[in-house]
Motif scaffolding. Structure first.
Motif, PDB file in Angstrom:
ATOM      1  N   CYS A   6      54.325-112.595  52.013  1.00  0.00           N
ATOM      2  CA  CYS A   6      54.639-111.353  52.635  1.00  0.00           C
ATOM      3  C   CYS A   6      55.860-111.738  53.770  1.00  0.00           C
ATOM      4  O   CYS A   6      55.489-112.216  54.675  1.00  0.00           O
ATOM      5  CB  CYS A   6      53.707-110.332  52.974  1.00  0.00           C
ATOM      6  SG  CYS A   6      54.373-109.026  53.874  1.00  0.00           S
ATOM      7  N   PRO A   7      56.729-111.117  53.758  1.00  0.00           N
ATOM      8  CA  PRO A   7      57.976-111.451  54.918  1.00  0.00           C
ATOM      9  C   PRO A   7      57.941-110.965  55.987  1.00  0.00           C
ATOM     10  O   PRO A   7      58.334-111.012  57.286  1.00  0.00           O
ATOM     11  CB  PRO A   7      59.199-111.500  54.296  1.00  0.00           C
ATOM     12  CG  PRO A   7      59.151-110.633  53.189  1.00  0.00           C
ATOM     13  CD  PRO A   7      57.750-110.757  52.815  1.00  0.00           C
ATOM     14  N   HIS A   8      56.781-109.659  56.128  1.00  0.00           N
ATOM     15  CA  HIS A   8      56.728-108.789  57.108  1.00  0.00           C
ATOM     16  C   HIS A   8      55.397-108.663  57.948  1.00  0.00           C
ATOM     17  O   HIS A   8      54.861-107.812  58.244  1.00  0.00           O
ATOM     18  CB  HIS A   8      57.392-107.427  56.632  1.00  0.00           C
ATOM     19  CG  HIS A   8      58.532-107.446  56.000  1.00  0.00           C
ATOM     20  ND1 HIS A   8      59.733-107.730  56.924  1.00  0.00           N
ATOM     21  CD2 HIS A   8      59.165-107.321  54.687  1.00  0.00           C
ATOM     22  CE1 HIS A   8      60.950-107.765  56.268  1.00  0.00           C
ATOM     23  NE2 HIS A   8      60.413-107.616  54.712  1.00  0.00           N
ATOM     24  N   PRO A  58      52.811-101.332  47.436  1.00  0.00           N
ATOM     25  CA  PRO A  58      51.836-102.113  46.730  1.00  0.00           C
ATOM     26  C   PRO A  58      50.525-101.765  46.769  1.00  0.00           C
ATOM     27  O   PRO A  58      49.918-101.218  47.972  1.00  0.00           O
ATOM     28  CB  PRO A  58      52.112-103.567  47.474  1.00  0.00           C
ATOM     29  CG  PRO A  58      52.643-103.447  48.770  1.00  0.00           C
ATOM     30  CD  PRO A  58      53.285-102.053  48.607  1.00  0.00           C
ATOM     31  N   SER A 104      52.537-107.922  56.592  1.00  0.00           N
ATOM     32  CA  SER A 104      52.026-106.748  56.244  1.00  0.00           C
ATOM     33  C   SER A 104      50.741-106.805  55.316  1.00  0.00           C
ATOM     34  O   SER A 104      50.351-105.806  54.850  1.00  0.00           O
ATOM     35  CB  SER A 104      52.789-105.763  55.420  1.00  0.00           C
ATOM     36  OG  SER A 104      54.356-105.708  55.994  1.00  0.00           O
ATOM     37  N   ILE A 105      50.109-107.958  55.335  1.00  0.00           N
ATOM     38  CA  ILE A 105      49.070-108.286  54.432  1.00  0.00           C
ATOM     39  C   ILE A 105      48.068-109.122  55.385  1.00  0.00           C
ATOM     40  O   ILE A 105      48.342-109.920  55.995  1.00  0.00           O
ATOM     41  CB  ILE A 105      49.144-109.038  53.037  1.00  0.00           C
ATOM     42  CG1 ILE A 105      50.239-108.147  52.240  1.00  0.00           C
ATOM     43  CG2 ILE A 105      48.065-108.930  52.346  1.00  0.00           C
ATOM     44  CD1 ILE A 105      50.553-108.802  50.981  1.00  0.00           C
ATOM     45  N   CYS A 107      55.335-109.525  47.138  1.00  0.00           N
ATOM     46  CA  CYS A 107      53.867-109.699  46.970  1.00  0.00           C
ATOM     47  C   CYS A 107      53.747-109.336  45.503  1.00  0.00           C
ATOM     48  O   CYS A 107      52.756-110.163  44.780  1.00  0.00           O
ATOM     49  CB  CYS A 107      52.770-108.879  47.762  1.00  0.00           C
ATOM     50  SG  CYS A 107      53.176-107.323  47.892  1.00  0.00           S
ATOM     51  N   CYS A 163      54.574-102.416  55.899  1.00  0.00           N
ATOM     52  CA  CYS A 163      55.172-102.842  54.596  1.00  0.00           C
ATOM     53  C   CYS A 163      56.465-102.171  54.549  1.00  0.00           C
ATOM     54  O   CYS A 163      56.754-100.938  54.741  1.00  0.00           O
ATOM     55  CB  CYS A 163      54.236-102.283  53.683  1.00  0.00           C
ATOM     56  SG  CYS A 163      54.735-102.674  51.952  1.00  0.00           S
ATOM     57  N   LEU A 164      57.552-102.804  53.928  1.00  0.00           N
ATOM     58  CA  LEU A 164      58.634-102.549  53.816  1.00  0.00           C
ATOM     59  C   LEU A 164      59.016-102.128  52.148  1.00  0.00           C
ATOM     60  O   LEU A 164      60.341-102.171  51.822  1.00  0.00           O
ATOM     61  CB  LEU A 164      60.032-103.321  54.478  1.00  0.00           C
ATOM     62  CG  LEU A 164      59.606-103.326  55.812  1.00  0.00           C
ATOM     63  CD1 LEU A 164      60.863-104.443  56.373  1.00  0.00           C
ATOM     64  CD2 LEU A 164      59.702-102.025  56.759  1.00  0.00           C
ATOM     65  N   LYS A 165      58.023-102.406  51.644  1.00  0.00           N
ATOM     66  CA  LYS A 165      58.085-101.985  50.046  1.00  0.00           C
ATOM     67  C   LYS A 165      58.846-103.084  49.301  1.00  0.00           C
ATOM     68  O   LYS A 165      59.755-102.717  48.268  1.00  0.00           O
ATOM     69  CB  LYS A 165      58.459-100.648  49.857  1.00  0.00           C
ATOM     70  CG  LYS A 165      57.572 -99.700  50.579  1.00  0.00           C
ATOM     71  CD  LYS A 165      57.883 -98.107  50.034  1.00  0.00           C
ATOM     72  CE  LYS A 165      57.570 -97.118  50.789  1.00  0.00           C
ATOM     73  NZ  LYS A 165      57.838 -95.716  50.508  1.00  0.00           N
ATOM     74  N   CYS A 166      59.139-104.428  49.761  1.00  0.00           N
ATOM     75  CA  CYS A 166      60.177-105.205  49.391  1.00  0.00           C
ATOM     76  C   CYS A 166      59.655-105.481  47.901  1.00  0.00           C
ATOM     77  O   CYS A 166      60.429-106.227  47.123  1.00  0.00           O
ATOM     78  CB  CYS A 166      60.406-106.312  50.158  1.00  0.00           C
ATOM     79  SG  CYS A 166      58.892-107.416  50.383  1.00  0.00           S
ATOM     80  N   GLY A 167      58.473-105.856  47.706  1.00  0.00           N
ATOM     81  CA  GLY A 167      57.834-106.111  46.321  1.00  0.00           C
ATOM     82  C   GLY A 167      57.577-107.752  46.218  1.00  0.00           C
ATOM     83  O   GLY A 167      57.246-108.012  45.129  1.00  0.00           O
TER      84      GLY A 167
HETATM   85  S1  SF4 Z   1      55.736-108.293  50.418  1.00  0.00           S
HETATM   86 FE1  SF4 Z   1      54.613-107.284  52.350  1.00  0.00          FE
HETATM   87  S2  SF4 Z   1      56.438-106.081  52.998  1.00  0.00           S
HETATM   88 FE2  SF4 Z   1      56.732-106.708  50.752  1.00  0.00          FE
HETATM   89  S3  SF4 Z   1      55.870-105.183  49.509  1.00  0.00           S
HETATM   90 FE3  SF4 Z   1      54.355-106.494  49.897  1.00  0.00          FE
HETATM   91  S4  SF4 Z   1      53.188-106.089  51.535  1.00  0.00           S
HETATM   92 FE4  SF4 Z   1      54.806-104.675  51.580  1.00  0.00          FE
END
Ligand code: SF4
Ligand code: SF4
Length: 385
Positions: free
Chosen positions: A361-363, A344, A365-366, A327, A321-325
């Motif tokens: 999620c663009p990375h 998140p 990470s979910i 999601c 997760c890159l904490k982009c927010g």
């Molecule tokens: S969208 Fe993905 S990368 Fe961004 S905060 Fe949520 S889990 Fe992390």
């Protein structure tokens, strides 16, 4: 009357092979001339769920789209292309999605116009709708003589599979998609609504990219699986039925959209005629499917508890997760907050299992998995992919 679907083999995204196989799959359905005339304005609708590279198998492959464009142009069609991806749509987000998915390059090189589905809202009516009798969608859709849907064959946490029926959901603009998830917070109702969308805007032809499909934790975080197929037809529910069989469902009616289509009379399994290779040749052994927990035998007062406990949920992979927010922004239930380290944190009590966060999620990470929720928000995890 027969409900026809064609299945043609195509092992990879080599342009010549794709063109030949796509042409063959359409020929089996009566030929391209049945759908496109010289000068027809044709809109292609691929699955551009989010900014994922072609190799991730989340979106329709750009070489697949390039080959369809060539086939349509050879038939005299004038081609445009569009989709409304998951989440909040901004110009910069759209540009990124088109660039990362490889679609921008294909459109530039083939002179294909990109159409936004976010502008010019118009109400489209469908008297036969079960959940909704009208939808607000872009008026630009009316500018086309022919719409060709180009879905990707994938698993899906809410509807088990996403193929031709779910691809039509991309006609609904922007955040309205997430709103519908919260209004129709149950897979049966949600599936009925998806059929309503498909009855309101019905693509004339559907050509499915199942050259490389997605198994496991679809639609955004699963694994690519080389299935080597192109599946075409004119009835989205029939195509999904065949995709379910290929994924290994002996009873495709387990898929809520397919069950709803049979109940509406849109799909008659006994009338399906498979052209091209035989269905048994296409069926994938050990395809990693998604299971929905059957709660019919659970007493009503325990259902919410059992659903919360047993059903697959989105799980944040903090290491990626890159904490982009993104999601947090997309979650229609507003049930994702930030923890003390700004990661998140999903409050599962209010999570409706729409998987919009995972789609957005663009990375990657979910993922989906089973989490046992002991007290309100802090999950203790026993996850499986
Ligand atoms: S969208 Fe993905 S990368 Fe961004 S905060 Fe949520 S889990 Fe992390
Ligand atoms: S946490 Fe994810 S799956 Fe749950 S409601 Fe929010 S967006 Fe949907």
């Amino acid at each position: 009357m027969k409900q026809r679907v064609s299945i043609v083999k195509c092992d990879d995204y080599d342009n010549d092979k794709l063109k030949e196989s796509i042409s063959k799959s359409i020929k089996l359905l009566g030929g391209i001339g049945r759908y496109i005339r010289k000068g027809s304005r044709v809109l292609l609708k691929p699955n551009l769920l989010s900014a994922k590279k072609p190799v991730d198998a989340v979106t329709t492959h750009p070489e697949f789209v390039r080959a369809v464009i060539a086939v349509v142009k050879e038939a005299g069609g004038i081609v445009s292309l569009g989709d409304s991806p998951s989440g909040l749509i901004s110009n910069s987000k759209m540009k990124r999605i088109y660039r990362v998915t490889g679609m921008e390059e294909v459109c530039r090189e083939t002179g294909t116009r990109i159409v936004s589905f976010e502008d010019d809202p118009v109400v489209y009516n469908n008297e036969n709708g079960r959940v909704y009798k009208n939808f607000t969608m872009s008026g630009k859709l009316k500018e086309y003589d022919v719409i060709i849907s180009l879905p990707k064959m994938k698993t899906h946490g809410l509807t088990l599979l996403t193929g031709a029926v779910k691809n039509n959901y991309g006609f609904i603009p922007g955040l309205r998609k997430a709103e519908l998830h919260i209004i129709l917070n149950e897979s049966g109702l949600f599936s009925e609504m998806l059929l309503d969308v498909g009855e309101t805007i019905r693509p004339a032809l559907i050509i499915t990219d199942a050259v490389v499909s997605m198994e496991g934790a679809g639609p955004g975080g699963g694994d690519p699986r080389n299935t080597g197929l192109i599946i075409s037809g004119t009835n989205a529910s029939v195509l999904d039925y065949i995709m379910a069989r290929i994924m290994g469902y002996t009873n495709p009616l387990k898929v809520p959209t397919i069950k709803a289509a049979v109940e509406r009379g849109l799909l008659m399994p006994e009338r399906i005629e498979v052209l091209g290779i035989e269905l048994k040749e296409a069926i994938e052994k050990d395809f990693k499917k998604i299971s929905l927990i059957k709660l019919d035998l659970v007493p009503r007062f325990l259902k919410d508890f059992a659903k919360n406990l047993l059903s697959p949920k989105p799980i944040i992979i903090k290491s990626k997760c890159l904490k982009c927010g993104e999601c947090i922004t997309i979650c229609p239930a507003k049930t994702i907050i930030r923890d003390s380290r700004q990661y998140p944190l999903i409050k599962y009590k209010d999570c409706i299992r729409c998987f919009c966060c995972m789609e957005t999620c663009p990375h990657a990470s979910i993922k989906t998995g089973t989490v046992i929720v002991l007290f309100n928000s802090k999950p203790s995890r026993f996850s499986k992919k």
